[in-house]
Write an enzyme that holds these catalytic residues in place. Sequence first.
Site, short mmCIF file in Angstrom:
data_model
loop_
_atom_site.label_atom_id
_atom_site.label_comp_id
_atom_site.label_asym_id
_atom_site.label_seq_id
_atom_site.Cartn_x
_atom_site.Cartn_y
_atom_site.Cartn_z
N PRO A 179 13.85 12.61 13.74
CA PRO A 179 13.24 11.27 13.70
C PRO A 179 14.28 10.17 13.80
O PRO A 179 15.39 10.30 13.27
CB PRO A 179 12.58 11.24 12.32
N TYR A 199 10.67 -2.99 27.85
CA TYR A 199 9.40 -2.27 27.67
C TYR A 199 8.24 -3.21 27.42
O TYR A 199 7.15 -2.76 27.07
CB TYR A 199 9.46 -1.33 26.46
N CYS A 205 21.17 -15.69 31.55
CA CYS A 205 20.71 -16.24 32.83
C CYS A 205 19.80 -15.26 33.56
O CYS A 205 20.15 -14.73 34.62
CB CYS A 205 21.91 -16.61 33.67
N GLU A 206 18.68 -14.95 32.96
CA GLU A 206 17.67 -14.08 33.57
C GLU A 206 16.30 -14.56 33.09
O GLU A 206 16.13 -14.83 31.90
CB GLU A 206 17.82 -12.63 33.08
N1 LLP Z 1 15.26 13.46 19.87
C1 LLP Z 1 15.52 13.25 21.18
C2 LLP Z 1 15.98 14.35 22.01
C3 LLP Z 1 15.33 11.96 21.71
O1 LLP Z 1 15.58 11.76 23.00
C4 LLP Z 1 14.87 10.90 20.89
C5 LLP Z 1 14.68 9.55 21.43
C6 LLP Z 1 14.67 11.17 19.53
C7 LLP Z 1 14.85 12.47 19.06
C8 LLP Z 1 14.22 10.11 18.55
O2 LLP Z 1 12.98 9.60 18.86
P1 LLP Z 1 12.24 8.59 17.85
O3 LLP Z 1 11.93 9.36 16.58
O4 LLP Z 1 13.14 7.46 17.58
O5 LLP Z 1 11.02 8.20 18.58
N2 LLP Z 1 14.84 2.91 23.52
C9 LLP Z 1 13.45 3.25 23.33
C10 LLP Z 1 13.27 4.61 22.70
C11 LLP Z 1 13.96 5.73 23.44
C12 LLP Z 1 13.84 7.06 22.76
C13 LLP Z 1 14.82 8.01 23.30
N3 LLP Z 1 14.83 9.28 22.66
C14 LLP Z 1 12.78 2.13 22.54
O6 LLP Z 1 13.44 1.16 22.21
O7 LLP Z 1 11.60 2.20 22.28
#
Ligand code: LLP
Length: 420
Positions: free
Chosen positions: A274, A316, A342-343
């Site tokens: 997580p 997003y 500047c975007e």
């Molecule tokens: N494990 C793996 C292999 C992952 O690629 C990720 C996130 C996680 C765990 C953790 O996921 P979480 O529990 O945080 O959902 N930048 C994006 C989110 C990208 C997630 C990438 N992988 C945002 O700001 O929403």
Amino acid sequence: MHHFEYCNGTIHCEDVPIETIAGEVGTPFYCYSYATLTRHFNAFDEAFSDVDHLTCFSVKSCSNIAILRLFASLGSGMDIVSGGELYRALKAGVPPEKIVFSGVGKTAEEIIYALETGILMFNLESPQEMMALNECAVRLGRRAPMAIRVNPDVDPHTHPYISTGLKENKFGINLEIAESMYAQAREMSNLDIVGVGCHIGSQLTEVSPFLDTLRRLKLLIEALRKEGIQVRYLDLGGGLGITYSEEDPPHPREYGRALLQEVNGLDCGLIFEPGRVIVGNAGILVTRVLYTKEGPVKNFLVVDAGMNDLIRPSLYDSYHQIQPVVDNKRPELQADVVGPICETGDFLARERSLPRVEQGELLAVMSAGAYGFTMSSNYNSRPRVPEILVRGDAFEVIRSRETYEDLVRGERLPDFLIDG
Ligand code: LLP
């Protein structure tokens, strides 16, 4: 639940007024609550306290070594995706045997670094990567613990950019191929099969995609057992969502209960990765209004934090609640909250109703603890902002504001550009 609340009309993080921190470190800055981080980690971890499990915090979501150290002290392992994240985890004092390494593009250098460190397991995402892992292990005269990250082809019902478990995504390996890869892995000289893994996406707000995935992985594990291949760990990845505005994701307790019911009887240690659910609501971005501006069709609040500091709204179209740090009880006004970059895509919120704020006032951008600072950049040559950790009535700068000198660190003028 988090520890950013109004008290006497001004937002506090735990017992510290945000205004006090702004007065000392300037703006913008990220601010995290120790109590919230701890509470969220424990809430997740305790959801699985009845079974053999390891919670591996996903470093990419919030990677400051002070925060990693805090989680390590609570018993956390780490999910990493690069040599840099491994370095951070080790610097924070995380035991290597609690580290899992995911990602589609691990380089030989990174693999060797992790092998030498002695991590728990590599989650493999392609047959070529499996060959590379074996070759590196042969070179070092070591055995490499491995799992295959399966792509179960389950729709996580989330933003397409953060959905990872559909067959058109670059991640993981489909079930049939995974089965034959395990058979090959068994024949490879320096690989130890230790697990099966997955991660289907991020910001999931329902448990059913997790359960569908688990059912598919169970079938794979059973099929492998029939072939005499035993797996010790089942890594269910991360992905549990949080409330940014109206979402109503399951509490970790419910998520845990549902998964454990389905896992029932499977003799495997469980691993979780997580990120957001632990840190998302444990951090905010604090920014100051530089100018208020009335355009012909819109009002703008030009603030000192931009898309380089928090890219989620631009990338997003994600929603972050924005609150005036001082509750001034003024009537609401609709405005775009925009940064200095500047975007046109540089905004923190669009057409947002906010109590009217004046030049010089502070705003808190909520739920910015996950993928906030870690996705920030130096675009427009803007120094990255400090990170602050509050505990009770005290706060510490856990990352200083970058200087102009930091911006050019490592750059050099070639001789042919130096006069004389
Ligand atoms: N494990 C793996 C292999 C992952 O690629 C990720 C996130 C996680 C765990 C953790 O996921 P979480 O529990 O945080 O959902 N930048 C994006 C989110 C990208 C997630 C990438 N992988 C945002 O700001 O929403």
